[in-house]
Design a protein around this motif. Structure first.
Motif, PDB file in Angstrom:
ATOM      1  N   GLN A  77       0.836  -1.210   0.000  1.00 46.78           N
ATOM      2  CA  GLN A  77       0.000   0.000   0.000  1.00 46.78           C
ATOM      3  C   GLN A  77       0.868   1.257   0.000  1.00 46.78           C
ATOM      4  O   GLN A  77       0.554   2.240  -0.678  1.00 46.78           O
ATOM      5  CB  GLN A  77      -0.924   0.001   1.220  1.00 46.78           C
ATOM      6  N   LYS A  80       2.131   1.877  -3.378  1.00 47.72           N
ATOM      7  CA  LYS A  80       1.088   2.482  -4.216  1.00 47.72           C
ATOM      8  C   LYS A  80       1.025   3.984  -3.988  1.00 47.72           C
ATOM      9  O   LYS A  80       0.923   4.771  -4.939  1.00 47.72           O
ATOM     10  CB  LYS A  80      -0.275   1.857  -3.901  1.00 47.72           C
ATOM     11  N   LEU A 221      -3.555   5.093   4.589  1.00 44.85           N
ATOM     12  CA  LEU A 221      -3.844   5.569   3.230  1.00 44.85           C
ATOM     13  C   LEU A 221      -4.284   7.031   3.243  1.00 44.85           C
ATOM     14  O   LEU A 221      -3.914   7.808   2.361  1.00 44.85           O
ATOM     15  CB  LEU A 221      -4.934   4.703   2.594  1.00 44.85           C
TER      16      LEU A 221
END
Length: 251
Positions: A77, A80, A221
């Motif tokens: 993650q 990303k 995130l």
């Protein structure tokens, strides 16, 4: 596959059955249909009354997390987020729209869309934090269903024990029926206490742990997306998000 969950059931139940056999007891004595109906029928009935249908359905779906937990590769993650950061620097925030179709997670899609639309960091945080809080609340409510069952089962087991003893008292003049009533009384208690402590409560706590881990992953995130919105350097973003990794402080 969560090996610890499988091992927990095998070790917990196996230890009890082994102890009974080593003590010279008969495992078949634990099989009592009336006690089974009383304890589990009463437990599920009380649970149906307490929780709305949507929460019950969600908790049944979440049960699969006990054996097959949601994969959350935080390192992937972070990679990303760094990719999005480089993409935003190269093509601008609008360029992130090209990355949206490749994502399957609705939460990530929402975050990228908010970025691509040019929203300020405060607005993005408010929207995504509300989403996180809502999902966490629903997840904890679903996990709470198993916790409630863990509370009801021992009490229903005691109720089954009392019913069995009533049956015994009503048949004191008929010795042939005494054994069945006594068996139901004690086995019902075992079913109630055993199912609560070996199944319902552990399942509730494991699901809560998964819900909180998922919340933490989403919070990471959000920090990454906010950092991109504020134009932070990709290297700094990676260092910041590295604090969420479980092994980030290992020597």
């Amino acid at each position: 596959m969560d090996i610890l969950s499988i091992a927990g059931v095998i070790v917990g139940v196996g230890a009890i059955l082994l102890g009974i056999m080593l003590d010279g007891g008969d495992v078949n004595s634990l099989l009592n249909i009336p006690a089974l109906i009383i304890v589990f029928g009463g437990t599920f009935g009380a649970t149906f009354l307490q929780f709305p249908q949507a929460t019950f359905v969600r908790s049944m779906k979440m049960f699969s997390w006990v054996l097959l937990p949601k994969e959350m590769d935080l390192s992937a993650q972070i990679d990303k987020v760094i990719f999005w950061s480089h993409l935003a620097r190269k093509e601008g925030l609008l360029g992130l729209e090209n990355a949206i179709p490749d994502e399957k997670d609705p939460f990530i899609k929402k975050g990228l869309q908010l970025l691509a639309d040019g929203n300020d960091s405060a607005a993005i945080r408010d929207i995504l934090d509300m989403d996180i809080d809502s999902k966490e609340s629903m997840g904890l409510q679903a996990a709470g269903l198993y916790e409630a069952m863990g509370g009801y089962a021992p009490t229903i087991g005691i109720l089954g024990a009392v019913m069995g003893l009533i049956h015994v008292m009503q048949n004191l003049t008929n010795p042939e029926l005494l054994g069945q009533g006594i068996a139901t009384a004690f086995v019902a208690t075992i079913y109630g206490v055993g199912s609560a402590n070996l199944f319902f409560l552990p399942v509730a706590n494991k699901l809560k742990a998964h819900v909180l881990a998922l919340t933490q992953a989403r919070e990471m995130l959000v920090e990454g997306i906010i950092s991109i919105a504020e134009g932070e350097n990709p290297r700094n973003i990676k260092l910041k998000l590295g604090g969420y990794l479980y092994d980030s402080y290992k020597n």
